[in-house]
Enzyme design. Structure first.
Site, short mmCIF file in Angstrom:
data_model
loop_
_atom_site.label_atom_id
_atom_site.label_comp_id
_atom_site.label_asym_id
_atom_site.label_seq_id
_atom_site.Cartn_x
_atom_site.Cartn_y
_atom_site.Cartn_z
CB SER A 43 -4.71 6.91 -3.71
OG SER A 43 -5.11 6.79 -2.35
CG ASP A 89 -1.38 6.59 -7.57
OD1 ASP A 89 -1.11 6.48 -8.78
OD2 ASP A 89 -1.39 5.60 -6.78
NE ARG A 148 -1.50 0.28 0.62
CZ ARG A 148 -2.69 0.22 0.04
NH1 ARG A 148 -3.33 -0.93 -0.02
NH2 ARG A 148 -3.25 1.29 -0.47
P1 13P Z 1 1.70 -1.74 -5.91
O1 13P Z 1 0.38 -2.23 -5.39
O2 13P Z 1 2.41 -2.80 -6.67
O3 13P Z 1 2.54 -1.14 -4.85
O4 13P Z 1 1.37 -0.58 -6.98
C1 13P Z 1 1.10 0.71 -6.52
C2 13P Z 1 0.60 1.59 -7.61
O5 13P Z 1 0.64 1.29 -8.78
C3 13P Z 1 0.08 2.90 -7.19
O6 13P Z 1 -0.47 3.61 -8.25
O1 G3H Z 2 -2.76 2.25 -7.05
C1 G3H Z 2 -3.31 2.36 -5.99
C2 G3H Z 2 -2.61 2.61 -4.72
O2 G3H Z 2 -2.11 1.40 -4.21
C3 G3H Z 2 -3.48 3.37 -3.78
O3 G3H Z 2 -4.38 2.57 -3.12
O4 G3H Z 2 -6.59 3.73 -3.26
O5 G3H Z 2 -6.09 2.08 -1.44
O6 G3H Z 2 -5.01 4.34 -1.43
P1 G3H Z 2 -5.59 3.21 -2.26
ZN ZN Z 3 -1.44 2.41 -9.71
#
Ligand code: 13P
Ligand code: G3H
Ligand code: ZN
Length: 330
Positions: A50, A83, A265
């Site tokens: 992310s 992401d 996690r």
């Molecule tokens: P979860 O929080 O269900 O693991 O989804 C992760 C996600 O969509 C990351 O983009």
């Molecule tokens: O979709 C989001 C992911 O769970 C990433 O989360 O922005 O806290 O790293 P984060």
């Molecule tokens: Zn997501």
């Protein structure tokens, strides 16, 4: 080296009807766990970071850790994916780091929270497609909106995807993979009551579009992981996720990429809490990060088997970004 555009991994999976997990990472142990699982099950894989994860690692650390996975596993097709990119700039940054795939989440404004409108989404997604394809890099976009804001991604207001709008969006942007909203949300508290997903919407979208479909918020939040976290001092009452049976059905109905962060996690946290609770004398990070890595590898191994990814790492000859670049130009 088997760094491949995510498009290839997803298109190959789509041909054979299996799902590919996209696992979020922040550190070395998570990446090693994913690769151990991929090696054990012979699975192609999407490793995703992310914006927050990249920032946490000063960008350069995660980049090199992901590249280490590519270098160490030449027999596994790997996509390095951004992401929830929130702007052309964030996607450009990931491409400059060597990522082979980016997500532009134009369902929200640049703050990652405020809902956007269709025009905004089309414009920002199209600008990323234009830029990324010139490098052979894959683009995932999103139409509709997920709920869930506890992990800082999402608006909190769910907006199930409109299939006709999805079709229009794909045609208007030329993107490679589309995330849709069918009732999942990010984080560990996905459902208050009935664990309902809009499978009818998924079926309609599948009929109307011809690119891989992505499901965000797809962690299962297994009860045994929650029990472990709670047993060793955590407090996560009422946590719920998407049952594996729902995910298997979604794959059958046409979902190809399945995003998983929360379960990883939980696995890591449960293992670390257990070491701390049982061995208060331990203070070497390897004594708790090692078990956390093992626990995560086990979790992902099981997912690769359940999603049907297992056994497919050698099915095709991985292509590089240069070849993809040429294919986009045609
Ligand atoms: P979860 O929080 O269900 O693991 O989804 C992760 C996600 O969509 C990351 O983009
Ligand atoms: O979709 C989001 C992911 O769970 C990433 O989360 O922005 O806290 O790293 P984060
Ligand atoms: Zn997501």
């Amino acid at each position: 080296m088997a760094l491949v555009p995510m498009k290839q991994i997803l298109e190959e999976a789509r041909k054979k009807g299996y799902g590919v997990g996209a696992y979020n990472v922040n550190n070395m142990e998570q990446i090693q766990a994913i690769m151990a699982a991929a090696q054990k099950t012979k699975s192609p894989v999407v490793i995703q970071a992310s914006r927050g994860a990249l920032k946490y690692s000063n960008f350069i650390y995660l980049k090199h850790l992901m590249q280490a996975a590519v270098e160490e596993n030449p027999d596994i097709p790997i996509a390095m994916h951004l992401d929830h990119g929130n702007s052309l700039e964030s996607c450009k940054k990931a491409i400059s780091l060597g990522f082979s795939s980016v997500m532009i989440d134009g369902s929200l404004k640049e703050d990652g929270k405020t809902p956007s409108d269709y025009e905004y989404n089309v414009n920002v997604t199209r600008s990323v497609v234009e830029y990324a394809h010139a490098y052979g890099v894959t683009v995932e976009g999103e139409i509709g909106r997920l709920g869930g804001i506890e992990d800082g991604v999402g608006s909190g207001s769910v907006h199930v995807t409109d299939p006709d709008e999805a079709k229009k969006f794909v045609e208007a942007t030329g993107l490679d993979a589309l995330a849709i909203a069918i009732g999942t949300s990010h984080g560990a508290y996905k459902f208050k009551g009935d664990k309902h997903l809009a499978f009818d919407v998924l079926e309609k979208v599948r009929k109307l579009i011809d690119i891989p479909i992505v499901l965000h918020g797809a962690s299962s939040v297994p009860q045994e992981l929650i029990d472990k976290v709670n047993k060793y001092g955590g407090k996560m009452p009422g946590a719920t996720g998407v049952p594996m049976e729902h995910l298997k059905k979604a794959i059958k109905l046409g979902v190809t990429k399945i995003n998983v962060d929360t379960d990883g996690r939980l696995a890591v946290t449960g293992a670390i809490r257990e070491v701390f609770a049982n061995s208060p004398d331990k203070f070497d990070p390897r004594d708790y990060l090692g078990p956390a890595r093992d626990q995560l590898a086990g979790l992902i191994t099981k997912k690769m088997q359940d999603f049907g990814t297992a056994g497919h790492s050698g099915d095709y000859k991985p292509i590089g970004l240069e070849e993809m670049k040429r294919a986009y130009k045609k």
